[in-house]
Design a protein around this motif. Structure first.
Motif, mmCIF file in Angstrom:
data_model
loop_
_atom_site.group_PDB
_atom_site.id
_atom_site.type_symbol
_atom_site.label_atom_id
_atom_site.label_comp_id
_atom_site.label_asym_id
_atom_site.label_seq_id
_atom_site.Cartn_x
_atom_site.Cartn_y
_atom_site.Cartn_z
ATOM 1 N N ARG A 18 0.843 -1.204 0.000
ATOM 2 C CA ARG A 18 0.000 0.000 0.000
ATOM 3 C C ARG A 18 0.877 1.253 0.000
ATOM 4 N NH1 ARG A 18 -3.106 -0.382 4.644
ATOM 5 N NH2 ARG A 18 -4.345 -2.021 3.698
ATOM 6 N N LEU A 21 2.180 2.358 -3.528
ATOM 7 C CA LEU A 21 1.291 2.714 -4.643
ATOM 8 C C LEU A 21 1.802 4.025 -5.215
ATOM 9 C CD1 LEU A 21 -2.259 1.782 -3.326
ATOM 10 C CD2 LEU A 21 -0.850 0.590 -4.993
ATOM 11 N N ALA A 47 1.272 -0.302 -13.863
ATOM 12 C CA ALA A 47 0.774 0.696 -12.911
ATOM 13 C C ALA A 47 0.105 1.873 -13.622
ATOM 14 C CB ALA A 47 1.921 1.196 -12.031
ATOM 15 N N GLN A 50 -3.272 3.393 -12.201
ATOM 16 C CA GLN A 50 -3.078 4.037 -10.892
ATOM 17 C C GLN A 50 -2.312 5.352 -11.060
ATOM 18 O OE1 GLN A 50 -4.293 2.011 -8.311
ATOM 19 N NE2 GLN A 50 -4.049 3.629 -6.798
ATOM 20 N N THR A 396 -2.194 -4.833 -7.991
ATOM 21 C CA THR A 396 -2.088 -3.870 -6.895
ATOM 22 C C THR A 396 -2.102 -2.412 -7.354
ATOM 23 O OG1 THR A 396 0.298 -3.906 -7.091
ATOM 24 C CG2 THR A 396 -0.687 -5.454 -5.510
ATOM 25 N N THR A 398 0.735 -1.017 -8.542
ATOM 26 C CA THR A 398 2.122 -0.555 -8.567
ATOM 27 C C THR A 398 2.997 -1.644 -9.197
ATOM 28 O OG1 THR A 398 3.849 0.527 -7.268
ATOM 29 C CG2 THR A 398 2.793 -1.386 -6.257
#
Ligand SMILES: O=C(O)C(=O)CO
Length: 409
Positions: A18, A21, A47, A50, A396, A398
Protein backbone atom coordinates in the motif's frame (compact mmCIF):
# COMPACT_ATOMS: atom_id res chain seq x y z
CA UNK A 1 0.39 -22.86 9.35
CA UNK A 2 0.83 -20.79 12.48
CA UNK A 3 -2.23 -18.55 12.10
CA UNK A 4 -1.10 -15.53 14.14
CA UNK A 5 2.29 -15.47 12.40
CA UNK A 6 0.63 -15.68 9.03
CA UNK A 7 -1.68 -12.77 9.96
CA UNK A 8 1.29 -10.64 11.01
CA UNK A 9 3.08 -11.45 7.77
CA UNK A 10 -0.05 -10.56 5.81
CA UNK A 11 -0.28 -7.19 7.59
CA UNK A 12 3.35 -6.55 6.60
CA UNK A 13 3.04 -7.29 2.90
CA UNK A 14 -0.31 -5.48 2.67
CA UNK A 15 1.07 -2.32 4.34
CA UNK A 16 4.32 -2.42 2.34
CA UNK A 17 2.53 -2.64 -1.00
CA UNK A 18 0.00 0.00 0.00
CA UNK A 19 2.75 2.46 0.78
CA UNK A 20 4.41 2.04 -2.61
CA UNK A 21 1.29 2.71 -4.64
CA UNK A 22 2.41 5.36 -7.12
CA UNK A 23 -0.10 8.02 -6.03
CA UNK A 24 2.17 9.96 -3.70
CA UNK A 25 5.18 9.52 -6.01
CA UNK A 26 3.25 10.86 -9.00
CA UNK A 27 1.99 13.79 -6.94
CA UNK A 28 5.60 14.63 -5.99
CA UNK A 29 6.79 14.28 -9.58
CA UNK A 30 4.14 16.76 -10.70
CA UNK A 31 4.93 19.42 -8.09
CA UNK A 32 6.88 21.47 -10.63
CA UNK A 33 4.79 20.53 -13.65
CA UNK A 34 3.14 23.76 -14.86
CA UNK A 35 2.70 23.45 -18.63
CA UNK A 36 1.41 26.50 -20.52
CA UNK A 37 -0.41 24.78 -23.38
CA UNK A 38 -2.54 21.67 -23.77
CA UNK A 39 -1.73 18.47 -21.87
CA UNK A 40 -2.22 14.97 -23.29
CA UNK A 41 -1.78 12.02 -20.97
CA UNK A 42 -0.32 8.70 -22.14
CA UNK A 43 0.17 6.04 -19.46
CA UNK A 44 1.60 2.58 -20.19
CA UNK A 45 2.55 -0.33 -17.94
CA UNK A 46 1.15 -2.40 -15.11
CA UNK A 47 0.77 0.70 -12.91
CA UNK A 48 -0.63 2.88 -15.72
CA UNK A 49 -4.18 3.20 -14.43
CA UNK A 50 -3.08 4.04 -10.89
CA UNK A 51 -0.51 6.58 -12.15
CA UNK A 52 -3.07 8.22 -14.44
CA UNK A 53 -5.62 8.32 -11.64
CA UNK A 54 -3.05 10.04 -9.40
CA UNK A 55 -2.06 12.51 -12.13
CA UNK A 56 -5.68 13.45 -12.75
CA UNK A 57 -6.15 14.06 -9.03
CA UNK A 58 -3.33 16.64 -9.27
CA UNK A 59 -4.15 18.18 -12.66
CA UNK A 60 -7.94 18.09 -12.49
CA UNK A 61 -8.27 17.55 -16.24
CA UNK A 62 -6.30 16.81 -19.40
CA UNK A 63 -6.99 17.62 -23.05
CA UNK A 64 -7.03 13.95 -24.00
CA UNK A 65 -5.48 10.75 -22.77
CA UNK A 66 -5.02 7.03 -22.95
CA UNK A 67 -4.13 4.36 -20.40
CA UNK A 68 -2.69 1.06 -21.67
CA UNK A 69 -2.39 -1.57 -18.98
CA UNK A 70 -2.55 -5.32 -18.46
CA UNK A 71 -5.82 -7.25 -18.48
CA UNK A 72 -7.67 -6.87 -15.18
CA UNK A 73 -5.76 -3.71 -14.19
CA UNK A 74 -8.27 -1.00 -15.13
CA UNK A 75 -10.15 -0.02 -11.98
CA UNK A 76 -12.80 2.24 -13.49
CA UNK A 77 -13.31 5.07 -15.96
CA UNK A 78 -11.06 8.13 -15.85
CA UNK A 79 -12.46 11.48 -17.06
CA UNK A 80 -11.20 12.42 -20.53
CA UNK A 81 -9.00 9.33 -20.75
CA UNK A 82 -9.55 6.13 -22.76
CA UNK A 83 -8.61 3.06 -20.74
CA UNK A 84 -7.35 0.02 -22.67
CA UNK A 85 -6.23 -3.42 -21.48
CA UNK A 86 -3.78 -5.55 -23.42
CA UNK A 87 -1.49 -8.59 -23.44
CA UNK A 88 1.52 -9.16 -21.19
CA UNK A 89 4.31 -10.42 -21.29
CA UNK A 90 3.80 -11.04 -25.01
CA UNK A 91 2.10 -8.16 -26.86
CA UNK A 92 -1.23 -8.94 -28.48
CA UNK A 93 -3.59 -7.24 -30.94
CA UNK A 94 -4.97 -5.06 -28.16
CA UNK A 95 -1.42 -3.83 -27.36
CA UNK A 96 -0.97 -2.84 -31.00
CA UNK A 97 -4.42 -1.22 -31.32
CA UNK A 98 -4.09 0.79 -28.08
CA UNK A 99 -0.58 1.96 -29.01
CA UNK A 100 -1.87 3.06 -32.41
CA UNK A 101 -4.49 5.16 -30.57
CA UNK A 102 -1.74 6.70 -28.42
CA UNK A 103 0.24 7.57 -31.54
CA UNK A 104 -2.86 9.14 -33.11
CA UNK A 105 -3.34 11.20 -29.94
CA UNK A 106 0.19 12.65 -30.07
CA UNK A 107 0.45 13.14 -33.82
CA UNK A 108 0.22 16.70 -35.10
CA UNK A 109 0.77 18.30 -31.70
CA UNK A 110 2.23 21.81 -31.41
CA UNK A 111 5.43 22.94 -29.72
CA UNK A 112 3.47 24.45 -26.82
CA UNK A 113 1.65 21.14 -26.13
CA UNK A 114 2.88 18.65 -23.53
CA UNK A 115 2.58 14.88 -23.44
CA UNK A 116 2.52 13.68 -19.84
CA UNK A 117 3.94 10.17 -20.22
CA UNK A 118 3.46 7.88 -17.21
CA UNK A 119 5.53 4.75 -17.58
CA UNK A 120 5.85 1.58 -15.53
CA UNK A 121 7.18 -1.93 -16.00
CA UNK A 122 5.20 -4.21 -18.25
CA UNK A 123 5.13 -1.39 -20.78
CA UNK A 124 7.33 -3.29 -23.22
CA UNK A 125 4.52 -5.72 -24.01
CA UNK A 126 1.61 -3.34 -23.55
CA UNK A 127 2.99 -0.41 -25.54
CA UNK A 128 4.05 -1.64 -28.93
CA UNK A 129 3.95 -0.86 -32.61
CA UNK A 130 6.05 -3.52 -34.28
CA UNK A 131 8.27 -2.76 -37.26
CA UNK A 132 7.87 -6.35 -38.45
CA UNK A 133 4.85 -8.68 -38.73
CA UNK A 134 3.11 -9.07 -35.38
CA UNK A 135 3.48 -12.86 -35.36
CA UNK A 136 7.24 -12.59 -35.83
CA UNK A 137 7.55 -10.04 -33.01
CA UNK A 138 5.48 -12.30 -30.75
CA UNK A 139 7.65 -15.32 -31.61
CA UNK A 140 10.87 -13.37 -30.93
CA UNK A 141 9.43 -12.08 -27.63
CA UNK A 142 8.51 -15.60 -26.58
CA UNK A 143 11.99 -16.87 -27.51
CA UNK A 144 13.65 -14.04 -25.55
CA UNK A 145 11.52 -14.72 -22.46
CA UNK A 146 12.36 -18.43 -22.53
CA UNK A 147 16.09 -18.31 -23.33
CA UNK A 148 17.38 -16.96 -20.00
CA UNK A 149 18.19 -13.47 -21.30
CA UNK A 150 17.93 -10.76 -18.64
CA UNK A 151 15.57 -7.79 -18.98
CA UNK A 152 18.29 -5.45 -20.25
CA UNK A 153 19.23 -7.93 -22.98
CA UNK A 154 15.58 -8.54 -23.87
CA UNK A 155 14.79 -4.84 -24.08
CA UNK A 156 17.93 -4.08 -26.12
CA UNK A 157 16.46 -6.33 -28.83
CA UNK A 158 12.84 -5.16 -28.35
CA UNK A 159 13.82 -1.51 -28.83
CA UNK A 160 15.06 -2.10 -32.34
CA UNK A 161 11.99 -4.02 -33.50
CA UNK A 162 9.59 -1.29 -32.44
CA UNK A 163 8.31 2.07 -33.70
CA UNK A 164 7.74 3.34 -30.13
CA UNK A 165 10.53 1.90 -27.97
CA UNK A 166 14.11 3.15 -27.51
CA UNK A 167 13.08 6.84 -27.58
CA UNK A 168 11.02 6.59 -30.75
CA UNK A 169 7.75 7.49 -29.00
CA UNK A 170 9.25 10.81 -27.89
CA UNK A 171 10.23 11.48 -31.50
CA UNK A 172 6.60 10.84 -32.52
CA UNK A 173 5.44 13.43 -29.96
CA UNK A 174 7.77 16.18 -31.26
CA UNK A 175 7.54 19.13 -31.49
CA UNK A 176 5.46 18.75 -28.31
CA UNK A 177 7.35 18.49 -25.03
CA UNK A 178 7.28 15.14 -23.22
CA UNK A 179 7.20 15.11 -19.42
CA UNK A 180 7.97 11.53 -18.49
CA UNK A 181 7.30 10.07 -15.03
CA UNK A 182 8.82 6.63 -14.56
CA UNK A 183 8.22 3.97 -11.90
CA UNK A 184 11.21 1.63 -11.89
CA UNK A 185 10.92 -2.15 -11.94
CA UNK A 186 14.54 -2.80 -12.99
CA UNK A 187 17.32 -3.03 -10.41
CA UNK A 188 19.62 -0.01 -10.59
CA UNK A 189 16.92 2.04 -12.40
CA UNK A 190 18.42 2.04 -15.93
CA UNK A 191 15.93 4.61 -17.25
CA UNK A 192 16.19 3.67 -20.89
CA UNK A 193 15.51 0.00 -20.18
CA UNK A 194 12.38 0.39 -18.03
CA UNK A 195 9.55 -0.68 -20.36
CA UNK A 196 12.15 -0.35 -23.16
CA UNK A 197 12.40 3.44 -22.76
CA UNK A 198 9.86 4.85 -25.23
CA UNK A 199 10.81 8.41 -24.20
CA UNK A 200 14.42 7.92 -23.23
CA UNK A 201 17.62 8.24 -25.30
CA UNK A 202 18.84 4.71 -25.88
CA UNK A 203 22.13 3.77 -24.25
CA UNK A 204 22.39 0.42 -26.03
CA UNK A 205 23.98 -0.07 -29.42
CA UNK A 206 23.43 -2.13 -32.56
CA UNK A 207 26.63 -4.04 -31.75
CA UNK A 208 25.18 -5.05 -28.37
CA UNK A 209 21.91 -6.11 -30.01
CA UNK A 210 23.83 -8.27 -32.50
CA UNK A 211 25.85 -9.86 -29.69
CA UNK A 212 22.67 -10.72 -27.75
CA UNK A 213 21.03 -12.25 -30.84
CA UNK A 214 24.18 -14.33 -31.35
CA UNK A 215 24.50 -15.33 -27.66
CA UNK A 216 20.96 -16.73 -27.52
CA UNK A 217 20.93 -17.94 -31.14
CA UNK A 218 17.74 -16.01 -31.86
CA UNK A 219 16.00 -17.07 -35.06
CA UNK A 220 15.61 -13.82 -37.01
CA UNK A 221 14.23 -13.18 -40.49
CA UNK A 222 16.39 -11.02 -42.78
CA UNK A 223 13.98 -8.11 -42.06
CA UNK A 224 14.38 -8.51 -38.28
CA UNK A 225 18.17 -8.79 -38.61
CA UNK A 226 18.17 -5.57 -40.65
CA UNK A 227 16.16 -3.80 -37.91
CA UNK A 228 18.77 -4.78 -35.34
CA UNK A 229 21.30 -2.87 -37.42
CA UNK A 230 19.26 0.38 -37.29
CA UNK A 231 20.35 2.78 -34.56
CA UNK A 232 17.92 4.27 -32.05
CA UNK A 233 17.76 7.96 -30.91
CA UNK A 234 20.68 8.95 -28.68
CA UNK A 235 19.42 12.45 -27.77
CA UNK A 236 15.87 13.68 -27.18
CA UNK A 237 15.80 17.41 -26.49
CA UNK A 238 11.99 17.51 -26.04
CA UNK A 239 11.97 15.16 -23.00
CA UNK A 240 12.13 15.81 -19.24
CA UNK A 241 12.19 12.69 -17.04
CA UNK A 242 11.35 12.14 -13.37
CA UNK A 243 11.93 8.78 -11.74
CA UNK A 244 9.42 8.25 -8.96
CA UNK A 245 9.74 4.95 -7.18
CA UNK A 246 11.72 1.74 -7.03
CA UNK A 247 12.45 -1.33 -4.95
CA UNK A 248 14.31 0.82 -2.42
CA UNK A 249 11.01 2.41 -1.37
CA UNK A 250 9.45 -1.05 -1.22
CA UNK A 251 12.19 -2.23 1.18
CA UNK A 252 11.78 0.89 3.31
CA UNK A 253 8.03 0.37 3.42
CA UNK A 254 8.50 -3.29 4.38
CA UNK A 255 10.88 -2.26 7.19
CA UNK A 256 8.32 0.24 8.52
CA UNK A 257 5.59 -2.39 8.35
CA UNK A 258 7.78 -4.92 10.20
CA UNK A 259 8.49 -2.35 12.90
CA UNK A 260 4.76 -1.70 13.26
CA UNK A 261 4.30 -5.44 13.93
CA UNK A 262 6.98 -5.39 16.63
CA UNK A 263 9.91 -6.73 14.58
CA UNK A 264 13.33 -5.11 14.45
CA UNK A 265 14.03 -4.80 10.69
CA UNK A 266 17.40 -5.56 9.08
CA UNK A 267 17.84 -4.74 5.39
CA UNK A 268 19.91 -7.54 3.86
CA UNK A 269 19.85 -6.19 0.31
CA UNK A 270 17.77 -4.14 -2.10
CA UNK A 271 19.39 -5.70 -5.15
CA UNK A 272 18.63 -9.41 -4.82
CA UNK A 273 19.01 -10.96 -8.26
CA UNK A 274 20.13 -14.58 -7.86
CA UNK A 275 18.24 -17.79 -8.61
CA UNK A 276 14.92 -17.75 -6.67
CA UNK A 277 15.42 -21.13 -5.03
CA UNK A 278 18.95 -20.21 -3.88
CA UNK A 279 17.57 -17.03 -2.29
CA UNK A 280 14.84 -19.07 -0.57
CA UNK A 281 17.28 -21.58 0.80
CA UNK A 282 19.54 -18.77 2.09
CA UNK A 283 16.65 -16.92 3.74
CA UNK A 284 15.50 -20.16 5.35
CA UNK A 285 19.00 -20.63 6.77
CA UNK A 286 18.96 -17.09 8.13
CA UNK A 287 15.71 -17.92 9.95
CA UNK A 288 17.30 -21.05 11.41
CA UNK A 289 20.32 -19.06 12.66
CA UNK A 290 18.22 -16.44 14.44
CA UNK A 291 15.30 -18.61 15.63
CA UNK A 292 14.77 -19.04 19.36
CA UNK A 293 16.94 -16.09 20.39
CA UNK A 294 13.95 -14.30 21.95
CA UNK A 295 14.32 -11.27 19.65
CA UNK A 296 11.68 -10.48 17.07
CA UNK A 297 13.69 -9.68 13.97
CA UNK A 298 12.79 -9.19 10.31
CA UNK A 299 15.38 -9.71 7.55
CA UNK A 300 14.43 -7.97 4.34
CA UNK A 301 15.66 -8.66 0.81
CA UNK A 302 14.30 -6.64 -2.10
CA UNK A 303 15.01 -7.15 -5.78
CA UNK A 304 14.04 -9.62 -8.44
CA UNK A 305 15.24 -13.20 -8.47
CA UNK A 306 15.32 -15.40 -11.56
CA UNK A 307 13.88 -18.78 -12.40
CA UNK A 308 15.20 -21.10 -15.08
CA UNK A 309 12.38 -23.14 -16.49
CA UNK A 310 13.17 -26.83 -16.60
CA UNK A 311 9.73 -28.26 -15.81
CA UNK A 312 6.16 -27.83 -16.92
CA UNK A 313 4.47 -26.80 -13.67
CA UNK A 314 2.97 -23.50 -12.59
CA UNK A 315 4.72 -20.93 -10.44
CA UNK A 316 6.69 -17.72 -10.22
CA UNK A 317 9.95 -16.51 -8.71
CA UNK A 318 8.38 -15.45 -5.40
CA UNK A 319 6.59 -18.76 -5.01
CA UNK A 320 9.78 -20.71 -5.77
CA UNK A 321 11.68 -18.65 -3.22
CA UNK A 322 9.13 -19.28 -0.45
CA UNK A 323 8.87 -22.99 -1.23
CA UNK A 324 12.66 -23.40 -1.27
CA UNK A 325 12.82 -21.94 2.27
CA UNK A 326 10.54 -24.67 3.70
CA UNK A 327 13.23 -27.32 4.44
CA UNK A 328 15.40 -24.90 6.47
CA UNK A 329 12.35 -23.57 8.34
CA UNK A 330 11.07 -27.04 9.27
CA UNK A 331 10.19 -27.32 12.95
CA UNK A 332 10.95 -23.69 13.86
CA UNK A 333 8.36 -21.82 15.92
CA UNK A 334 7.38 -18.23 15.13
CA UNK A 335 9.51 -18.11 11.98
CA UNK A 336 8.43 -17.69 8.37
CA UNK A 337 9.68 -16.61 4.97
CA UNK A 338 7.49 -14.84 2.47
CA UNK A 339 8.16 -13.26 -0.88
CA UNK A 340 5.79 -11.09 -2.84
CA UNK A 341 5.74 -9.28 -6.17
CA UNK A 342 4.63 -5.68 -5.64
CA UNK A 343 2.50 -5.82 -8.80
CA UNK A 344 0.41 -8.67 -7.40
CA UNK A 345 1.17 -11.14 -10.17
CA UNK A 346 4.02 -13.60 -9.76
CA UNK A 347 4.92 -15.37 -12.99
CA UNK A 348 2.00 -16.48 -15.13
CA UNK A 349 -0.20 -17.06 -12.07
CA UNK A 350 -2.96 -15.32 -10.11
CA UNK A 351 -0.79 -15.38 -6.95
CA UNK A 352 1.42 -12.48 -5.83
CA UNK A 353 3.90 -14.75 -4.08
CA UNK A 354 4.39 -17.43 -1.48
CA UNK A 355 4.64 -18.01 2.28
CA UNK A 356 6.14 -20.87 4.29
CA UNK A 357 6.73 -21.41 8.01
CA UNK A 358 8.04 -24.09 10.37
CA UNK A 359 5.02 -26.31 9.73
CA UNK A 360 5.03 -26.08 5.92
CA UNK A 361 7.41 -28.96 5.20
CA UNK A 362 5.42 -31.41 7.31
CA UNK A 363 2.20 -30.25 5.65
CA UNK A 364 3.76 -30.71 2.20
CA UNK A 365 4.95 -34.20 3.12
CA UNK A 366 1.51 -35.10 4.49
CA UNK A 367 0.03 -33.97 1.17
CA UNK A 368 2.43 -36.29 -0.67
CA UNK A 369 4.50 -33.39 -1.99
CA UNK A 370 8.25 -33.06 -2.12
CA UNK A 371 10.06 -29.69 -2.32
CA UNK A 372 12.93 -30.71 -4.66
CA UNK A 373 10.47 -32.45 -7.00
CA UNK A 374 8.08 -29.47 -7.04
CA UNK A 375 11.01 -27.12 -7.74
CA UNK A 376 12.40 -29.35 -10.47
CA UNK A 377 9.02 -29.20 -12.16
CA UNK A 378 8.71 -25.41 -11.54
CA UNK A 379 5.43 -26.26 -9.82
CA UNK A 380 5.63 -24.13 -6.66
CA UNK A 381 2.07 -22.85 -7.19
CA UNK A 382 0.42 -26.24 -6.68
CA UNK A 383 2.71 -27.18 -3.79
CA UNK A 384 2.01 -23.93 -1.94
CA UNK A 385 -1.66 -24.10 -2.79
CA UNK A 386 -1.89 -27.52 -1.12
CA UNK A 387 -0.61 -26.07 2.18
CA UNK A 388 -2.26 -22.63 2.16
CA UNK A 389 1.01 -20.91 1.21
CA UNK A 390 -0.11 -18.81 -1.74
CA UNK A 391 -0.26 -15.04 -1.33
CA UNK A 392 -3.19 -13.58 -3.26
CA UNK A 393 -3.48 -9.80 -3.55
CA UNK A 394 -4.88 -9.27 -7.06
CA UNK A 395 -3.40 -6.53 -9.27
CA UNK A 396 -2.09 -3.87 -6.89
CA UNK A 397 -1.64 -0.77 -9.09
CA UNK A 398 2.12 -0.55 -8.57
CA UNK A 399 5.20 -2.34 -9.94
CA UNK A 400 8.49 -1.91 -8.08
CA UNK A 401 9.96 -5.44 -8.05
CA UNK A 402 9.66 -7.90 -5.17
CA UNK A 403 10.34 -8.09 -1.47
CA UNK A 404 11.17 -11.17 0.57
CA UNK A 405 11.02 -11.13 4.36
CA UNK A 406 12.21 -13.54 7.05
CA UNK A 407 10.44 -13.17 10.40
CA UNK A 408 12.12 -14.76 13.42
CA UNK A 409 11.65 -14.75 17.17
O1 LIG B 1 10.19 -4.02 -20.10
C1 LIG B 1 9.24 -4.11 -19.35
O2 LIG B 1 8.08 -3.91 -19.67
C2 LIG B 1 9.51 -4.43 -17.97
O3 LIG B 1 8.68 -4.95 -17.26
C3 LIG B 1 10.77 -3.96 -17.41
O4 LIG B 1 10.63 -2.61 -17.19
Amino acid sequence: MEQLLRQRAESIWTAAIRSVLPDEAVRRALERFHPQGRVFLVAAGKAAWQMAHAALAVLGRVDGGIVITKYGHVRGPLPGVTCCEAGHPVPDDNSFAATQRALALVSGLRADDTVLFLLSGGGSALFEKPLLPAEELQAITQALLACGADIVEINTIRKRLSAVKGGRFALACAPAAVYSVVLSDILGDPLDMIASGPACPDSSTCAQAAAIAEKYRLALSPAAAALLRQETPKTLPNVTTKITGSVRELCRAAADACRAEGYEPVLLTDCLCCEAREAGSLLGSIARTHAGHGRKRAFIAGGETVVHLTGHGLGGRNQELALAAAPALAGLCGCCVFSVGSDGTDGPTDAAGGYTDGEALAALTAAGLDVPRALADNDAYHALQAVGGLIMTGPTGTNVNDVAVVLTE
